[in-house]
Design a protein around this motif. Structure first.
Motif, short mmCIF file in Angstrom:
data_model
loop_
_atom_site.label_atom_id
_atom_site.label_comp_id
_atom_site.label_asym_id
_atom_site.label_seq_id
_atom_site.Cartn_x
_atom_site.Cartn_y
_atom_site.Cartn_z
N SER A 17 9.17 -12.55 0.12
CA SER A 17 8.86 -11.20 0.48
C SER A 17 10.19 -10.45 0.63
O SER A 17 11.24 -10.78 0.95
N LEU A 18 10.06 -9.18 0.31
CA LEU A 18 11.07 -8.10 0.67
C LEU A 18 10.49 -6.78 0.73
O LEU A 18 9.22 -6.42 0.40
N ARG A 67 -0.37 -7.48 -3.86
CA ARG A 67 0.77 -8.14 -3.43
C ARG A 67 1.85 -7.16 -2.94
O ARG A 67 2.48 -7.58 -1.96
N PHE A 68 1.63 -5.88 -3.38
CA PHE A 68 2.52 -4.87 -2.92
C PHE A 68 2.07 -3.50 -1.91
O PHE A 68 0.71 -3.46 -2.36
N THR A 69 2.61 -3.24 -1.21
CA THR A 69 1.93 -2.17 -0.41
C THR A 69 2.80 -0.93 -0.03
O THR A 69 4.12 -1.21 0.19
N ILE A 70 2.54 0.13 -0.72
CA ILE A 70 3.56 1.44 -0.63
C ILE A 70 3.10 2.08 0.70
O ILE A 70 1.82 2.25 0.89
N SER A 71 3.96 2.92 1.38
CA SER A 71 3.59 3.62 2.58
C SER A 71 4.76 4.48 3.09
O SER A 71 5.75 4.39 2.28
N GLN A 82 6.28 -2.70 0.49
CA GLN A 82 6.38 -4.22 1.14
C GLN A 82 6.13 -4.99 -0.09
O GLN A 82 5.11 -4.74 -0.76
N MET A 83 6.75 -5.78 -0.69
CA MET A 83 6.34 -6.88 -1.78
C MET A 83 6.51 -8.21 -1.08
O MET A 83 7.44 -8.76 -0.58
N ASN A 84 5.29 -8.78 -1.41
CA ASN A 84 4.95 -9.96 -1.15
C ASN A 84 4.61 -11.11 -2.20
O ASN A 84 4.35 -10.40 -2.99
N SER A 85 4.58 -12.29 -2.02
CA SER A 85 4.24 -13.39 -3.09
C SER A 85 4.98 -12.91 -4.27
O SER A 85 4.36 -12.74 -5.34
#
Length: 124
Positions: A17-18, A67-71, A82-85
């Motif tokens: 993740s990053l 996998r990704f979430t923008i906020s 937020q970048m996962n997997s």
């Protein structure tokens, strides 16, 4: 005028993740929808995610959904990704952008201001 500065890129193994951050200057940050785009070597810049001015609406390219979430935090003039997997195909330079439209729009032609980009490299 809006100035954007990205941070948080780096080298990560597949599955890791990053969290990217984008800090914006100016008092009118809340007026802009914000987006993240990426560009891999030899490829065109592509849409990744967008968020409306209020944060109430978001949009994602299919390849990052789930996998990704923008906020965003309007009090801090910042937007995050937020970048996962993470996968090797996520390797690219990631750009933050601001749009005069208040809606979360995937079309890069609607974005007037761009950051300098931050490199994300995912190793297999």
């Amino acid at each position: 005028q809006v100035q954007l500065v990205e941070s948080g890129g780096g080298l990560v193994q597949a599955g890791g993740s990053l969290r990217l951050s984008c800090a914006a200057s100016g008092r009118t940050f809340i007026s802009y929808a914000m987006g993240w785009f990426r560009q891999a070597p030899g490829k065109e810049r592509e849409f990744v995610a967008a968020i409306s001015w209020s944060g109430g609406n978001t949009d994602y390219v299919d390849s990052v959904k789930g996998r990704f979430t923008i906020s965003r935090d309007n009090a801090k003039n910042s937007v995050y990704l937020q970048m996962n997997s993470l996968k090797p195909e996520d390797t690219a330079v990631y750009y933050c952008a601001a749009s005069f439209s208040r809606a979360a729009i995937p079309d890069r032609m609607h974005y007037a201001y761009w950051g300098q980009g931050t490199q994300v490299t995912v190793s297999s």
